[in-house]
Write an enzyme that holds these catalytic residues in place. Sequence first.
Site, PDB file in Angstrom:
ATOM      1  N   ALA A 238      16.199 -32.063  25.018  1.00 20.96           N
ATOM      2  CA  ALA A 238      17.473 -32.609  24.958  1.00 20.96           C
ATOM      3  C   ALA A 238      17.996 -33.479  23.924  1.00 20.96           C
ATOM      4  O   ALA A 238      18.967 -33.403  23.487  1.00 20.96           O
ATOM      5  CB  ALA A 238      17.483 -33.614  26.128  1.00 20.96           C
ATOM      6  N   GLU A 241      18.740 -30.132  20.002  1.00 22.04           N
ATOM      7  CA  GLU A 241      19.662 -29.170  19.714  1.00 22.04           C
ATOM      8  C   GLU A 241      20.983 -29.896  20.061  1.00 22.04           C
ATOM      9  O   GLU A 241      21.889 -29.641  19.411  1.00 22.04           O
ATOM     10  CB  GLU A 241      19.447 -27.860  20.699  1.00 22.04           C
ATOM     11  CG  GLU A 241      20.682 -26.738  20.119  1.00 22.04           C
ATOM     12  CD  GLU A 241      20.255 -25.685  20.916  1.00 22.04           C
ATOM     13  OE1 GLU A 241      20.632 -24.579  20.189  1.00 22.04           O
ATOM     14  OE2 GLU A 241      19.568 -25.553  22.018  1.00 22.04           O
ATOM     15  N   SER A 243      21.736 -32.905  19.842  1.00 22.33           N
ATOM     16  CA  SER A 243      22.307 -33.943  18.806  1.00 22.33           C
ATOM     17  C   SER A 243      22.477 -33.330  17.451  1.00 22.33           C
ATOM     18  O   SER A 243      23.603 -33.743  16.987  1.00 22.33           O
ATOM     19  CB  SER A 243      20.976 -35.250  18.518  1.00 22.33           C
ATOM     20  OG  SER A 243      20.775 -35.794  19.741  1.00 22.33           O
ATOM     21  N   CYS A 349      23.261 -37.667  31.153  1.00 16.16           N
ATOM     22  CA  CYS A 349      22.014 -37.534  30.295  1.00 16.16           C
ATOM     23  C   CYS A 349      21.346 -39.041  30.060  1.00 16.16           C
ATOM     24  O   CYS A 349      22.097 -40.117  29.877  1.00 16.16           O
ATOM     25  CB  CYS A 349      22.816 -37.278  29.100  1.00 16.16           C
ATOM     26  SG  CYS A 349      21.528 -37.604  27.440  1.00 16.16           S
ATOM     27  N   GLU A 358      23.140 -41.985  17.739  1.00 15.38           N
ATOM     28  CA  GLU A 358      22.837 -41.224  16.339  1.00 15.38           C
ATOM     29  C   GLU A 358      24.427 -40.825  15.745  1.00 15.38           C
ATOM     30  O   GLU A 358      24.420 -40.645  14.627  1.00 15.38           O
ATOM     31  CB  GLU A 358      22.152 -40.029  17.004  1.00 15.38           C
ATOM     32  CG  GLU A 358      20.491 -40.196  17.181  1.00 15.38           C
ATOM     33  CD  GLU A 358      19.946 -38.864  17.542  1.00 15.38           C
ATOM     34  OE1 GLU A 358      19.861 -38.160  16.778  1.00 15.38           O
ATOM     35  OE2 GLU A 358      19.344 -39.072  18.862  1.00 15.38           O
TER      36      GLU A 358
END
Length: 400
Positions: A238, A241, A243, A349, A358
């Site tokens: 999770a 990819e 992010s 999520c 991020e």
Amino acid sequence: MDSRTEQQAPVLDAAFMADPFDLYDRLRDAAPVCEVRLPGGARAWLVTRYADVRAALTDPRLSMDSRNAGHKRWGGLPLPRELRANLFNMDAPDHTRVRGLIAHAFGRRRMEDLQTAIEGEADRLLDAMAARGRADLIAEFAVPLPFMVICDLLGVTGGDRAGFRHWADEMFAGEAYAQPERVRDAVGSIVGFLQELIADKRARPGDDLLSDLVRARDGDGRLSEPELTALAFLVLLAGYENSTNMIGNGVLALLRHPGQLAKLRARPDLITTAVDELLRYDSPANVALRRFPLVPVEIGGVPIPAGEQVLLSFASANRDPARFPGAADLDVERADNPHVALGHGPHYCVGAPLARLEGRIAIGKLLDRFPRLALAVPAASLNWRPSVRNHGLAELPVVF
């Protein structure tokens, strides 16, 4: 489906993977819930309108557990036994129990520590790119930054990171339908690595999320051993990819909308709102993980038999003009923005705060560091990863 329906069903092919929005625009108007064919030959029901997608994300009749698939070819990669007990393959009450443990592990102190680490890594990566005046932002920034975060969460240190990174890249390099053996081998190597890592954390626990989960497993038995391994794998799956796609898609969207980019540069305080708008505009996850109706259901007035595969399109829902005025436009000041890029309901999520953090750090620092950032190639020539579920660039050449 009869042969006539099979021929009419849209095919989610390479052109769709590169730009799904044209098909979504047509389907939302003409066939908002319809059968589609996946590249590997499996079929699924695709849901494209915001209201239908949001409602389905909270519908307990739609199971995540692949054991409820009504036919063998549902289009997913068969997971090894050690990974089947994962949050993406669970319904309540097991999902509620396991999710609570990992959600608790993303505490305030850990987020503060991660913020410091992300800022330092972002600066280091930008320093390395600055001297050359050009870079591939995917390979040199959008991939290594989230990977560092994952390694910190799992407590992967030193030379172990290189092998872990190699297997992760192999797993994400090809879609399961196109290169099943390559993906299966990479997953197997990752499982072996994680099992060794868990054993190491048992012997020498650290100040990381995986050590916390090992303590939860061994302390009061709230996790089984397969659930522990699967949770560690989920952090990679999770957090890597999605992010990477979030950063790459977001930067591209801004570069293709110079007016919005200029507005964000002039008002850096908009970065929080802008990150959510970038998530909405080009969602890193194209469709949600598959669901399987436990009983016959009706979505958008269309009957769907039990056991069929249902794909809920985040990307289409987030461009639905019935919910978002000017849905096809990027607006970094958009205030009313209940997008579903990070899901909704019980499977929302669990790492959403970290993903937003991020995004704010990566995009904010990039724009601040390189005021003349620009695409090095025409946007139409960019290559996209071959994935139906995710939507992300394979490369993003830029100059500054």
